[in-house]
Write a protein that holds these residues in place. Structure first.
Motif, PDB file in Angstrom:
ATOM      1  N   ARG A  30      35.812  61.776  26.985  1.00  0.00           N
ATOM      2  CA  ARG A  30      36.400  62.310  25.751  1.00  0.00           C
ATOM      3  C   ARG A  30      37.678  63.086  26.043  1.00  0.00           C
ATOM      4  O   ARG A  30      38.666  62.967  25.316  1.00  0.00           O
ATOM      5  CB  ARG A  30      35.393  63.211  25.038  1.00  0.00           C
ATOM      6  CG  ARG A  30      34.166  62.486  24.510  1.00  0.00           C
ATOM      7  CD  ARG A  30      33.293  63.437  23.712  1.00  0.00           C
ATOM      8  NE  ARG A  30      33.937  63.837  22.474  1.00  0.00           N
ATOM      9  CZ  ARG A  30      33.811  65.034  21.912  1.00  0.00           C
ATOM     10  NH1 ARG A  30      33.087  65.964  22.502  1.00  0.00           N
ATOM     11  NH2 ARG A  30      34.411  65.318  20.779  1.00  0.00           N
TER      12      ARG A  30
ATOM     13  N   THR B 132      28.753  66.239  17.049  1.00  0.00           N
ATOM     14  CA  THR B 132      30.223  66.274  17.001  1.00  0.00           C
ATOM     15  C   THR B 132      30.817  64.877  17.143  1.00  0.00           C
ATOM     16  O   THR B 132      31.726  64.495  16.390  1.00  0.00           O
ATOM     17  CB  THR B 132      30.771  67.184  18.119  1.00  0.00           C
ATOM     18  OG1 THR B 132      30.254  68.503  17.953  1.00  0.00           O
ATOM     19  CG2 THR B 132      32.293  67.224  18.081  1.00  0.00           C
TER      20      THR B 132
ATOM     21  N   GLU C  49      30.209  62.915  13.940  1.00  0.00           N
ATOM     22  CA  GLU C  49      31.075  63.360  12.845  1.00  0.00           C
ATOM     23  C   GLU C  49      32.513  62.885  13.047  1.00  0.00           C
ATOM     24  O   GLU C  49      33.187  62.487  12.085  1.00  0.00           O
ATOM     25  CB  GLU C  49      31.025  64.885  12.728  1.00  0.00           C
ATOM     26  CG  GLU C  49      29.689  65.403  12.197  1.00  0.00           C
ATOM     27  CD  GLU C  49      29.603  66.920  12.218  1.00  0.00           C
ATOM     28  OE1 GLU C  49      30.524  67.553  12.800  1.00  0.00           O
ATOM     29  OE2 GLU C  49      28.630  67.471  11.669  1.00  0.00           O
ATOM     30  N   GLU C  50      32.985  62.921  14.295  1.00  0.00           N
ATOM     31  CA  GLU C  50      34.341  62.445  14.582  1.00  0.00           C
ATOM     32  C   GLU C  50      34.473  60.960  14.257  1.00  0.00           C
ATOM     33  O   GLU C  50      35.482  60.523  13.685  1.00  0.00           O
ATOM     34  CB  GLU C  50      34.677  62.685  16.057  1.00  0.00           C
ATOM     35  CG  GLU C  50      34.911  64.148  16.412  1.00  0.00           C
ATOM     36  CD  GLU C  50      35.145  64.344  17.901  1.00  0.00           C
ATOM     37  OE1 GLU C  50      34.981  63.362  18.668  1.00  0.00           O
ATOM     38  OE2 GLU C  50      35.489  65.470  18.309  1.00  0.00           O
TER      39      GLU C  50
ATOM     40  N   LYS D  46      36.828  59.162  11.241  1.00  0.00           N
ATOM     41  CA  LYS D  46      37.811  58.124  11.556  1.00  0.00           C
ATOM     42  C   LYS D  46      37.439  56.774  10.945  1.00  0.00           C
ATOM     43  O   LYS D  46      38.185  55.805  11.079  1.00  0.00           O
ATOM     44  CB  LYS D  46      37.938  57.973  13.073  1.00  0.00           C
ATOM     45  CG  LYS D  46      38.514  59.199  13.768  1.00  0.00           C
ATOM     46  CD  LYS D  46      38.519  59.018  15.282  1.00  0.00           C
ATOM     47  CE  LYS D  46      39.044  60.259  15.994  1.00  0.00           C
ATOM     48  NZ  LYS D  46      38.994  60.107  17.477  1.00  0.00           N
TER      49      LYS D  46
END
Length: 381
Positions: A187, A219, A222-223, A227
């Motif tokens: 990441r 996290t 959700e990211e 997107k």
């Protein structure tokens, strides 16, 4: 003819299968979910790992060079003399390594190659997956993890496949903390996730079952949602299971509602989540429908004994539904729709049509090939 016979023999070696007798674990508490001794824990299939293809190429090059020893030694001298490393030379080296000593040469070679070519676009060939398959084949997961996190090699592993192979390797060995480090590094380097990356990421977080891993899992999800990226059903199932293990039943329910299609794993998780939330009418309706499919040609879904035990345990706490729950579960047992597979085993399972051939990663000990062992093994009938 000799190469054809060797390749055929090699294929038979790959298709070996190890079966270990299972020892069932305690399933009373979701936080104790574990797979039975000997259960498979890998997540990537052979069409992703491509270990067979790599080893077939390795056999061919071993024959071409009449064994690997002289080539690796010559390459070591090339490094000592600071000679420029060519792409095809490095490709052949990575196919001829067989020992930890050879891997030291390989690591030095890719460092030198990266140093010489880091400003040159390398769109035609990626060495990352090749090096990681070599680590996989030689059972060297620590070197794989250390290499992919090496700051001096930043940019040498720009693809998700390299990271996926390392994470799967570590996952298979139960090295979940180290796998999480690789995930975090992936990441931080901005490497784009593909569907396999999400499955591995959530599986690692699920196995660690800590507040930190739960936060990381949430996290990442959700990211991806922000997107508009597609997260695979299997990844969602790991996220739901982790939420259950963390005691976050509302989150588990919310995550499950986002699964677009169902399979055996998701159906088991759905029943578990419904039972945890006290939705007994829905639990009974779902189990009853599972025993009476609309078509006789549709295979009846199976439910883990672990889920059945949980439903019975939670049902005992509700006097209004206690009797009906017992009746439905008894019918489910009689219809042969209860399997001894645990939820963990269902989650950490590669479908049989995609399952990779036997590899040394299934072993629990680190075993390295002696010099020449690959050639002798592949030549044996």
């Amino acid at each position: 003819m000799a190469l054809s016979a060797t390749t055929s023999s090699c294929r038979r070696l790959f298709l070996l299968h190890v079966t270990l007798k299972g020892v069932k674990c305690d399933v009373g508490d979701p936080s104790s979910w574990t797979c039975r001794l000997g259960a498979r824990r890998h997540l990537l299939s052979e069409d992703v790992i491509k270990l067979q293809e790599f080893q077939r190429r390795k056999v061919a090059l071993t024959f071409k060079h009449g064994g690997k020893g002289e080539y690796v030694q010559a390459f070591k001298h090339k490094l000592d003399r600071n000679e420029r490393i060519l792409r095809d030379e490095l490709k052949e080296l990575l196919h001829l390594c067989q020992t930890p000593e050879d891997m030291v040469v390989a690591k030095a070679a890719i460092c030198r190659y990266h140093e010489e070519n880091q400003n040159v676009p390398r769109m035609d060939f990626k060495f990352g997956p090749l090096f990681m398959r070599l680590c996989y084949e030689l059972n060297m997961e620590e070197m794989a993890a250390d290499t992919i996190k090496d700051k001096t090699l930043k940019g040498f592993f720009p693809d998700s496949t390299s990271f996926n192979i390392v994470m799967d390797m570590l996952f298979t060995k139960g090295r979940y903390e180290m796998a999480l480090e690789v995930l975090t590094d992936m990441r931080s380097q901005g490497v784009l996730f593909n569907k396999h990356s999400y499955i591995l990421a959530f599986a690692i977080c699920y196995k660690l079952n800590s507040q930190r891993s739960y936060r990381i899992c949430t996290t990442i999800l959700e990211e991806a949602q922000l997107k508009g990226l597609l997260v695979p059903r299997h990844a969602y199932c790991f996220a739901v299971a982790l939420a259950i293990k963390q005691g976050d039943t509302e989150k588990a329910k919310s995550l499950y509602s986002q699964i677009m299609s169902t399979n055996r794993i998701s159906q088991n998780l759905q029943v578990y989540v419904l039972a945890l939330n006290g939705a007994w009418n829905d639990v009974l309706s779902m189990l009853t429908q599972a025993m009476d499919p609309r078509s006789p040609f549709v295979k009846k879904p199976e439910f883990s004994q672990e889920v059945v035990d949980a439903v019975q345990r939670y049902g005992e706490q509700n006097p209004s539904f206690r009797h009906r729950v017992k009746q439905v579960l008894a019918r489910l047992q009689q219809s042969g729709q209860v399997t001894s597979l645990t939820l963990d085993e269902m989650l950490c399972f590669t479908p049989s049509d995609q399952a990779r051939p036997f590899s040394k990663m299934m072993q629990t000990k680190n075993v390295y090939r002696a010099p020449g062992a690959l050639q002798s093994a592949l030549l044996s009938e």
